[in-house]
Design a protein around this motif. Sequence first.
Motif, PDB file in Angstrom:
ATOM      1  N   CYS A   1      13.853  -7.990  10.784  1.00  0.00           N
ATOM      2  CA  CYS A   1      12.432  -7.712  11.024  1.00  0.00           C
ATOM      3  C   CYS A   1      11.924  -6.793   9.915  1.00  0.00           C
ATOM      4  CB  CYS A   1      12.218  -7.050  12.393  1.00  0.00           C
ATOM      5  SG  CYS A   1      13.032  -5.448  12.538  1.00  0.00           S
ATOM      6  N   GLY A   2      10.626  -6.537   9.914  1.00  0.00           N
ATOM      7  CA  GLY A   2      10.038  -5.687   8.890  1.00  0.00           C
ATOM      8  C   GLY A   2      10.532  -4.247   8.994  1.00  0.00           C
ATOM      9  N   GLN A   3      10.719  -3.772  10.227  1.00  0.00           N
ATOM     10  CA  GLN A   3      11.222  -2.405  10.405  1.00  0.00           C
ATOM     11  C   GLN A   3      12.598  -2.250   9.768  1.00  0.00           C
ATOM     12  OE1 GLN A   3       9.914   0.745  12.415  1.00  0.00           O
ATOM     13  NE2 GLN A   3      11.058   0.924  10.532  1.00  0.00           N
TER      14      GLN A   3
ATOM     15  N   LEU B   1      12.412  -1.991   5.997  1.00  0.00           N
ATOM     16  CA  LEU B   1      12.044  -0.652   5.543  1.00  0.00           C
ATOM     17  C   LEU B   1      13.220   0.317   5.638  1.00  0.00           C
ATOM     18  CD1 LEU B   1       8.547  -0.705   7.193  1.00  0.00           C
ATOM     19  CD2 LEU B   1       8.908  -0.073   4.795  1.00  0.00           C
TER      20      LEU B   1
ATOM     21  N   TYR C   1       0.834   1.753   9.731  1.00  0.00           N
ATOM     22  CA  TYR C   1       1.526   1.535  10.988  1.00  0.00           C
ATOM     23  C   TYR C   1       2.764   2.419  11.007  1.00  0.00           C
ATOM     24  CZ  TYR C   1       3.898  -0.903  14.781  1.00  0.00           C
ATOM     25  OH  TYR C   1       4.543  -1.203  15.942  1.00  0.00           O
TER      26      TYR C   1
ATOM     27  N   ALA D   1       5.746   2.072  11.686  1.00  0.00           N
ATOM     28  CA  ALA D   1       7.011   1.517  11.184  1.00  0.00           C
ATOM     29  C   ALA D   1       7.296   1.964   9.751  1.00  0.00           C
ATOM     30  CB  ALA D   1       6.977  -0.009  11.261  1.00  0.00           C
ATOM     31  N   THR D   2       6.242   2.122   8.945  1.00  0.00           N
ATOM     32  CA  THR D   2       6.422   2.567   7.562  1.00  0.00           C
ATOM     33  C   THR D   2       7.112   3.931   7.544  1.00  0.00           C
ATOM     34  OG1 THR D   2       4.222   1.595   7.225  1.00  0.00           O
ATOM     35  CG2 THR D   2       5.207   2.706   5.345  1.00  0.00           C
TER      36      THR D   2
ATOM     37  N   THR E   1       1.678   1.312   1.600  1.00  0.00           N
ATOM     38  CA  THR E   1       1.424   0.145   2.445  1.00  0.00           C
ATOM     39  C   THR E   1       0.225  -0.605   1.884  1.00  0.00           C
ATOM     40  OG1 THR E   1       2.209   1.371   4.371  1.00  0.00           O
ATOM     41  CG2 THR E   1       0.938  -0.638   4.793  1.00  0.00           C
TER      42      THR E   1
ATOM     43  N   ASP F   1       5.376  -1.480   1.223  1.00  0.00           N
ATOM     44  CA  ASP F   1       5.390  -2.102   2.547  1.00  0.00           C
ATOM     45  C   ASP F   1       4.340  -3.207   2.519  1.00  0.00           C
ATOM     46  OD1 ASP F   1       5.045  -2.895   5.168  1.00  0.00           O
ATOM     47  OD2 ASP F   1       5.129  -0.876   6.010  1.00  0.00           O
TER      48      ASP F   1
ATOM     49  N   ALA G   1       4.083  -5.726   4.726  1.00  0.00           N
ATOM     50  CA  ALA G   1       4.128  -6.423   6.019  1.00  0.00           C
ATOM     51  C   ALA G   1       2.815  -7.121   6.365  1.00  0.00           C
ATOM     52  CB  ALA G   1       4.499  -5.434   7.125  1.00  0.00           C
ATOM     53  N   GLN G   2       1.707  -6.696   5.709  1.00  0.00           N
ATOM     54  CA  GLN G   2       0.402  -7.282   6.032  1.00  0.00           C
ATOM     55  C   GLN G   2      -0.220  -8.000   4.844  1.00  0.00           C
ATOM     56  OE1 GLN G   2      -2.125  -4.247   7.770  1.00  0.00           O
ATOM     57  NE2 GLN G   2      -0.605  -3.701   9.320  1.00  0.00           N
TER      58      GLN G   2
ATOM     59  N   SER H   1       7.421  -8.128   6.600  1.00  0.00           N
ATOM     60  CA  SER H   1       7.653  -8.517   7.989  1.00  0.00           C
ATOM     61  C   SER H   1       7.158  -9.945   8.154  1.00  0.00           C
ATOM     62  CB  SER H   1       6.845  -7.608   8.930  1.00  0.00           C
ATOM     63  OG  SER H   1       6.731  -8.203  10.217  1.00  0.00           O
TER      64      SER H   1
ATOM     65  N   LYS I   1       1.727 -12.019  11.379  1.00  0.00           N
ATOM     66  CA  LYS I   1       1.525 -11.624   9.971  1.00  0.00           C
ATOM     67  C   LYS I   1       1.084 -12.836   9.135  1.00  0.00           C
ATOM     68  CE  LYS I   1       2.786  -7.589  11.167  1.00  0.00           C
ATOM     69  NZ  LYS I   1       3.488  -6.386  10.811  1.00  0.00           N
TER      70      LYS I   1
END
Length: 366
Positions: A60-62, A65, A87, A89-90, A131, A157, A159-160, A181, A186
């Motif tokens: 996963c994205g988490q 990272l 977010y 998670a970063t 991010t 990051d 993820a988006q 992620s 996403k």
Amino acid sequence: MSAVQFANLKCTFELHQQEYEEAALRVLRSGWYVLGDELKNFEAEFASYVGVKECVGVGCGQDALILAIRALDIGRGDEVIVAGNTYIATVLGITENGATPVLVDCNDYYEIDENLIERAITKNTKAVLITNLYGQCANLPTIKNICEHNNLLLVEDCAQSHGAVFGSQKGGSVGDISCFSFYPTKPLGAFGDAGAIVTDDPVLADKVRMLRNYGSKKKYYNESTGINSRLDELQAALLRVGLSHLEESNSMRIAIAQRYLLGINNPSIELPKTRPGANHVYHIFAIRSKCRDALQKHLESCGVQTQIHYPIPPHKAPCYEGETFTKVSLPLTEKFAAEQLSLPIYSGMSEEEIETVISAVNSFEG
Ligand SMILES: *Cc1c(COP(=O)(O)O)cnc(C)c1O
């Protein structure tokens, strides 16, 4: 009036249903489900899409990272400068390694303010973690320069921001290591959890490859303590289909965003801005209002679902209460947390739904 959903994953799936079903069946019938050819192919295709040498799929994205920071040997006693407006998670990617986040405020583009980075550097700073929030890259060339001048590593990051570009550079290709992620919503989404790191450094990629597989390169020979965080064959095969349509689905969201930007003319609403020289792939279409909660209620009563990204910034999160690094002043981050609202935007949204959103926003008296 039928409700406009915030996202509609079924609708997005149905745009390419046959291809997804064929890919899933291919894996189910293959008898091989973890660390196989689908993942190898997806990693090669995604690395090529981002324009880097290496991609390593993870759970996963988490995890991307956490493992990226670990692979850079950043841990206890080290500081990482990070966007305060992100977010959580970063930030968890740093704290899960025992390192200390140094939060920096954002600018009008909701991205880390590059002008505030240098004054946050200390002798313990090892990296800058940015991010590319909502689907737009931070100021990558300037931040890369700052990192090079100060001998710091750069982590993105992404993820988006799958497919976002800054000048001629794609988001994810500028950082020493970048994290993606593939959570279903996403821009490139799996049908479950998935993530990846990308890098031009084969040594760093190998390190993450080892860390995602218990810390072993060779089965049952464990060189370091890793975790189990692998992108499975089924998700990899489905992601290959999604990747082949990523430009198309990004374009669909960009077209919806253009409609919003032209159609929304309510003077009390702040619309998202795109930096000159950058594009925006609109993972999230973020508007702002001084009366955000009333606006959200109004839209709900018009049948328009919205979300807030994010109501509580990381430095105000209960899980970090009392931590020294949270005792910072991030005025814009806090202002935006109180005013931000995300409008529905997804590939496959109908003309009627787009119109419903526009007139609902315009009819708000704030
Ligand atoms: C979604 C997201 C993550 C976490 O990714 P998961 O795959 O859900 O673990 C990290 N950072 C940002 C900015 C995100 O939007």
